[in-house]
Design a protein around this motif. Structure first.
Motif, PDB file in Angstrom:
ATOM      1  N   ALA A  34      10.516  -1.411   5.450  1.00 13.28           N
ATOM      2  CA  ALA A  34       9.097  -1.385   5.814  1.00 13.28           C
ATOM      3  C   ALA A  34       8.401  -2.514   5.068  1.00 13.28           C
ATOM      4  O   ALA A  34       8.360  -2.520   3.837  1.00 13.28           O
ATOM      5  CB  ALA A  34       8.483  -0.045   5.457  1.00 13.28           C
ATOM      6  N   PRO A  49       2.958   4.174   1.209  1.00 15.51           N
ATOM      7  CA  PRO A  49       3.514   4.478   2.528  1.00 15.51           C
ATOM      8  C   PRO A  49       2.741   5.632   3.163  1.00 15.51           C
ATOM      9  O   PRO A  49       2.373   6.588   2.495  1.00 15.51           O
ATOM     10  CB  PRO A  49       4.962   4.884   2.226  1.00 15.51           C
ATOM     11  CG  PRO A  49       5.256   4.256   0.894  1.00 15.51           C
ATOM     12  CD  PRO A  49       3.952   4.238   0.149  1.00 15.51           C
ATOM     13  N   GLY A  50       2.459   5.490   4.429  1.00  7.74           N
ATOM     14  CA  GLY A  50       1.730   6.529   5.148  1.00  7.74           C
ATOM     15  C   GLY A  50       0.225   6.426   5.024  1.00  7.74           C
ATOM     16  O   GLY A  50      -0.506   7.184   5.661  1.00  7.74           O
ATOM     17  N   ALA A  51      -0.267   5.502   4.198  1.00  6.90           N
ATOM     18  CA  ALA A  51      -1.715   5.320   4.072  1.00  6.90           C
ATOM     19  C   ALA A  51      -2.260   4.740   5.371  1.00  6.90           C
ATOM     20  O   ALA A  51      -1.604   3.936   6.031  1.00  6.90           O
ATOM     21  CB  ALA A  51      -2.031   4.388   2.909  1.00  6.90           C
ATOM     22  N   ALA A  52      -3.443   5.164   5.736  1.00  6.63           N
ATOM     23  CA  ALA A  52      -4.072   4.658   6.954  1.00  6.63           C
ATOM     24  C   ALA A  52      -4.428   3.189   6.774  1.00  6.63           C
ATOM     25  O   ALA A  52      -4.804   2.771   5.676  1.00  6.63           O
ATOM     26  CB  ALA A  52      -5.318   5.467   7.263  1.00  6.63           C
ATOM     27  N   SER A  66       0.866  -1.179   0.000  1.00  8.65           N
ATOM     28  CA  SER A  66       0.000   0.000   0.000  1.00  8.65           C
ATOM     29  C   SER A  66       0.900   1.225   0.000  1.00  8.65           C
ATOM     30  O   SER A  66       2.089   1.136   0.316  1.00  8.65           O
ATOM     31  CB  SER A  66      -0.875   0.016   1.259  1.00  8.65           C
ATOM     32  OG  SER A  66      -1.706  -1.122   1.292  1.00  8.65           O
ATOM     33  N   GLU A 105       4.864  -4.591   4.639  1.00  7.19           N
ATOM     34  CA  GLU A 105       3.438  -4.518   4.936  1.00  7.19           C
ATOM     35  C   GLU A 105       2.924  -5.895   5.356  1.00  7.19           C
ATOM     36  O   GLU A 105       3.278  -6.910   4.753  1.00  7.19           O
ATOM     37  CB  GLU A 105       2.653  -4.037   3.719  1.00  7.19           C
ATOM     38  CG  GLU A 105       1.180  -3.854   4.023  1.00  7.19           C
ATOM     39  CD  GLU A 105       0.392  -3.211   2.891  1.00  7.19           C
ATOM     40  OE1 GLU A 105      -0.711  -2.717   3.157  1.00  7.19           O
ATOM     41  OE2 GLU A 105       0.883  -3.204   1.739  1.00  7.19           O
ATOM     42  N   GLY A 153      -2.290  -1.910   5.108  1.00  7.81           N
ATOM     43  CA  GLY A 153      -1.786  -0.663   5.669  1.00  7.81           C
ATOM     44  C   GLY A 153      -1.067  -0.781   6.998  1.00  7.81           C
ATOM     45  O   GLY A 153      -0.703   0.217   7.595  1.00  7.81           O
ATOM     46  N   ARG A 154      -0.821  -1.997   7.454  1.00  5.62           N
ATOM     47  CA  ARG A 154      -0.050  -2.193   8.686  1.00  5.62           C
ATOM     48  C   ARG A 154       1.371  -2.551   8.275  1.00  5.62           C
ATOM     49  O   ARG A 154       1.587  -3.524   7.560  1.00  5.62           O
ATOM     50  CB  ARG A 154      -0.635  -3.321   9.510  1.00  5.62           C
ATOM     51  CG  ARG A 154       0.151  -3.577  10.805  1.00  5.62           C
ATOM     52  CD  ARG A 154      -0.295  -4.819  11.516  1.00  5.62           C
ATOM     53  NE  ARG A 154      -1.661  -4.686  11.986  1.00  5.62           N
ATOM     54  CZ  ARG A 154      -2.286  -5.603  12.720  1.00  5.62           C
ATOM     55  NH1 ARG A 154      -1.665  -6.709  13.057  1.00  5.62           N
ATOM     56  NH2 ARG A 154      -3.519  -5.421  13.100  1.00  5.62           N
ATOM     57  N   GLN A 157       8.803  -3.014  10.709  1.00  4.95           N
ATOM     58  CA  GLN A 157      10.185  -2.823  10.276  1.00  4.95           C
ATOM     59  C   GLN A 157      10.913  -4.159  10.386  1.00  4.95           C
ATOM     60  O   GLN A 157      10.902  -4.783  11.448  1.00  4.95           O
ATOM     61  CB  GLN A 157      10.880  -1.768  11.136  1.00  4.95           C
ATOM     62  CG  GLN A 157      10.385  -0.354  10.880  1.00  4.95           C
ATOM     63  CD  GLN A 157      10.673   0.105   9.463  1.00  4.95           C
ATOM     64  OE1 GLN A 157      11.785  -0.024   8.962  1.00  4.95           O
ATOM     65  NE2 GLN A 157       9.656   0.650   8.804  1.00  4.95           N
TER      66      GLN A 157
END
Length: 169
Positions: free
Chosen positions: A111, A37-40, A35, A113, A102-103, A106
Motif C-alpha cells: 500500500a 491505514p484506513g484513514a479517510a 497516513s 500513499e 489518505g489515497r 497498491q
C-alpha cells in the motif's frame, strides 16, 4: 560581548526564510511514512519543514521504513545543492503547504500513499490535478522505482533517513 543564542523558534524561522529563497522545484519525491491505514482521505497543512527525497532508497532507509508515500509536489525546495548530505536528494516542503492525503494505491503488493500538493483553483478552492489515468501512470513508475530500489544500500547514513519518516504535521 557575545550575542544571545537564538531560540529554537528563531532558528526555525531563519531556516524557513533561507529555504524560501531557493527556487520552487516541482518534483515527485518520497517519504517513509504514511497516513494511518484506513484513514479517510483528507487535507493537511504542514506546520514544519517536511523532508522528502527524490530517492526512494533514502526516503525509506533502504525499504525499512514504516511505509511508503509518493509525494507530488509543486513548490518544494531542492536542498541538495546546499545540503551536508547531497546524496539524500532532499526536497523540503515549507510550512503551510496544503497536501491531499489518505489515497492509497497498491504497488507490487504494498500500500503506497499518494500525497499531492494541492493548488488554488480559479474559484479560490484547493484542487487536485490528478486523474485516474495519471494515478495509473504514477503506479507504474513507482513499481519500477520500487523494483530498482530492492537490495540497494542507502547512499547516506541510516540515521539521516529518519527525517523522511516523520509525520507530515
Amino acid at each position: 560581548m557575545t550575542a544571545p543564542r537564538p531560540t529554537s523558534r528563531e532558528r526555525f524561522e531563519r531556516a524557513v526564510e533561507g529555504l524560501s529563497r531557493l527556487p520552487p522545484a516541482g518534483a515527485v519525491t518520497f517519504c517513509g511514512v504514511t497516513s494511518a491505514p484506513g484513514a479517510a482521505p483528507g487535507v493537511v497543512v504542514t506546520r514544519g519543514i517536511t523532508a522528502t527525497s527524490r530517492d526512494l532508497v533514502v526516503a525509506t532507509a533502504a525499504l525499512t521504513s514504516p511505509g511508503i508515500a509518493v509525494v507530488l509536489g509543486r513548490t518544494g525546495r531542492d536542498v541538495a545543492p546546499v545540503s551536508a548530505a547531497p546524496d539524500a536528494q532532499e526536497v523540503a516542503l515549507l510550512p503551510g503547504t496544503v497536501l491531499s492525503v489518505g489515497r492509497f494505491i497498491q504497488v507490487a503488493g504494498l500500500a503506497v500513499e499518494v500525497i499531492e500538493e494541492l493548488t488554488r483553483a480559479g474559484d479560490g478552492q484547493w484542487a487536485t490535478s490528478l486523474t485516474e489515468q495519471a494515478i495509473a501512470r504514477l503506479a507504474a513508475v513507482v513499481a519500477t522505482t520500487l523494483g530498482n530500489a530492492r537490495g540497494v544500500p542507502c547512499p547516506v547514513e541510516a540515521g539521516y533517513c529518519g527525517r523522511f519518516a516523520a509525520p507530515l504535521v
